[in-house]
Design an enzyme around this catalytic site. Structure first.
Site, PDB file in Angstrom:
ATOM      1  N   HIS A   1      65.982  57.442 121.332  1.00  0.00           N
ATOM      2  CA  HIS A   1      67.701  57.717 121.320  1.00  0.00           C
ATOM      3  C   HIS A   1      67.699  59.319 121.084  1.00  0.00           C
ATOM      4  O   HIS A   1      68.852  59.846 120.946  1.00  0.00           O
ATOM      5  CB  HIS A   1      68.306  57.072 120.200  1.00  0.00           C
ATOM      6  CG  HIS A   1      68.208  55.430 120.585  1.00  0.00           C
ATOM      7  ND1 HIS A   1      68.565  54.818 121.756  1.00  0.00           N
ATOM      8  CD2 HIS A   1      67.535  54.568 119.840  1.00  0.00           C
ATOM      9  CE1 HIS A   1      68.295  53.662 121.431  1.00  0.00           C
ATOM     10  NE2 HIS A   1      67.650  53.327 120.590  1.00  0.00           N
TER      11      HIS A   1
ATOM     12  N   ASP B   1      61.986  48.851 125.013  1.00  0.00           N
ATOM     13  CA  ASP B   1      62.601  48.515 124.050  1.00  0.00           C
ATOM     14  C   ASP B   1      64.002  47.950 124.434  1.00  0.00           C
ATOM     15  O   ASP B   1      64.236  47.933 125.438  1.00  0.00           O
ATOM     16  CB  ASP B   1      63.087  49.965 123.340  1.00  0.00           C
ATOM     17  CG  ASP B   1      63.636  49.630 121.930  1.00  0.00           C
ATOM     18  OD1 ASP B   1      62.927  49.733 120.788  1.00  0.00           O
ATOM     19  OD2 ASP B   1      64.896  49.564 121.816  1.00  0.00           O
TER      20      ASP B   1
ATOM     21  N   HIS C   1      66.778  48.441 123.337  1.00  0.00           N
ATOM     22  CA  HIS C   1      67.968  49.360 123.336  1.00  0.00           C
ATOM     23  C   HIS C   1      67.652  50.399 124.416  1.00  0.00           C
ATOM     24  O   HIS C   1      66.570  50.791 124.513  1.00  0.00           O
ATOM     25  CB  HIS C   1      68.105  50.119 121.975  1.00  0.00           C
ATOM     26  CG  HIS C   1      68.465  49.061 120.794  1.00  0.00           C
ATOM     27  ND1 HIS C   1      67.308  48.692 119.980  1.00  0.00           N
ATOM     28  CD2 HIS C   1      69.449  48.384 120.286  1.00  0.00           C
ATOM     29  CE1 HIS C   1      67.849  47.848 118.985  1.00  0.00           C
ATOM     30  NE2 HIS C   1      68.991  47.610 119.283  1.00  0.00           N
TER      31      HIS C   1
ATOM     32  N   ASP D   1      61.607  45.036 119.756  1.00  0.00           N
ATOM     33  CA  ASP D   1      62.836  44.224 119.355  1.00  0.00           C
ATOM     34  C   ASP D   1      63.425  43.356 120.396  1.00  0.00           C
ATOM     35  O   ASP D   1      64.453  42.870 120.331  1.00  0.00           O
ATOM     36  CB  ASP D   1      63.889  45.219 118.868  1.00  0.00           C
ATOM     37  CG  ASP D   1      63.817  46.358 119.783  1.00  0.00           C
ATOM     38  OD1 ASP D   1      63.419  46.634 120.930  1.00  0.00           O
ATOM     39  OD2 ASP D   1      64.575  47.496 119.298  1.00  0.00           O
TER      40      ASP D   1
END
Ligand code: OKP
Ligand code: ZN
Length: 338
Positions: free
Chosen positions: A158, A194, A196, A283
């Protein structure tokens, strides 16, 4: 499979995190990396290599000098006033234009994208050590290993050129990709699995055709980081067509995941990647406390097996995964590949 680790990750330990209206233990905690190292060791996956100190050379190609200076300095300035608390902004710059304010909260809010990513006394050291893991893993593969796993913590995907957020400060995967470019690889692919969207990585390479960014992630309509990761984002300028976003709905299972994974791998093979960086977030696991996909340990084995179709030198870079007990076994399943 070589695993590159650093003990310095423990220097980054947030006091807590605001989550659904309450202040609680942080999801992104030292026990994550400790558990992964223990699982890799127990599985007998291969050599464990301590990260070697790297200079800031490649890092400075990915992040701006002003941002790096901020990250290194801000906690010391903060601690003069608030010695017992983590540095966290409350007002966040909405756009990217405008001067850097002078004060603590102005500077924090200028460079941050959210309020769940605290800066502690050891954040800079730990973030640099995570970069060392990624760069040492690239070096190991460049020197002849076919694959390596960088046990990075804190995560990185991120973090953009000059913003931090989503538990990320320095973009380990982007720095690994840039290192491959510096070593003469003409075409580098990043596959981000991931849960996200890797918005930081995407933004770093958005206008470049030499680093392909492909991501499978939760639809940002429902999931962090909310404002990026839509299918229409496909790159810009010379980079048009070199970003591929494959958002997936809430509750995604392996059955729904595989067609998107195959599309991602097809694109990477068509690109002709000379090196592959996998942003390895776990995740997507069914038991993850902050995500809602339904992958199992067995699915992670299958994911690992399918990834090998790319048949390029590969560096796995750890991103998220917050089911601390199962994180290590899930990582091992991907790395073993079936
Ligand atoms: C980092 B990585 C709010 C829930 C968490 C931030 C998610 C950061 C994910 N307390 N929101 O991509 O795994
Ligand atoms: Zn994640």
């Amino acid at each position: 499979m070589i695993t590159v680790f650093s003990e310095h990750h423990r220097q980054h330990a947030a006091r807590g995190e605001w989550h659904e209206g309450a202040f609680r233990e942080p999801f992104e905690a030292p026990a994550r990396a400790d558990g992964v190292l223990e699982a890799v060791r127990q599985a007998g996956l291969g050599p464990l290599v301590a990260a070697r100190r790297s200079g800031l050379g490649v890092v400075e190609r990915v992040h701006s000098a002003a941002y790096l200076a901020f990250l290194e300095q801000i906690h010391a300035d903060w601690a003069v006033v608030y010695p017992d608390e983590d540095a966290v902004p409350y007002a966040i710059r909405a756009g990217t234009q405008g001067p850097v304010p002078d004060g603590l909260f102005g500077r924090l809010g200028h460079y941050a994208t959210d309020t769940v990513t605290p800066i502690t006394a050891g954040t800079w050291s730990a973030a640099c050590a995570a970069v060392d893991c990624a760069l040492t893993a690239v070096a190991e593969v460049a020197e002849g290993a076919s694959e390596a796993f960088a046990l990075c913590r804190p995560p990185g995907h991120h973090a953009s050129r000059e913003r931090y957020g989503g538990y990320c400060y320095l973009n380990n995967a982007a720095i690994a990709a840039e290192s491959w470019r510096q070593r003469g690889c003409e075409r580098v692919a990043i596959l981000d699995v991931d849960y996200h969207h890797g918005n930081g990585t995407q933004s770093i390479f958005y206008d470049r055709p030499d680093v392909l960014f492909v991501s499978l992630h939760a639809d940002p309509r429902h999931a962090f980081p909310y404002f990026e990761g839509y299918a229409a984002e496909a790159g810009a300028g010379a980079g048009e067509g070199f970003t591929l976003n494959l958002p997936l709905p809430p509750g995604t299972t392996w059955e729904a995941y595989t067609p998107a994974l195959e599309r991602a791998l097809d694109r990477i093979v068509a690109f002709g990647a000379e090196a592959l960086v996998v942003s390895l977030g776990l995740d997507t696991y069914g038991g993850d406390p902050i995500a809602d996909f339904r992958l199992t340990e067995r699915d992670f084995g299958e994911l690992g097996a399918r990834l090998r179709r790319v048949a390029a030198p590969t560096v796995f870079v750890l991103e998220g995964g917050y089911a601390v007990e199962e994180l290590g076994p899930n990582v091992v399943a991907v790395l073993r590949g079936g």
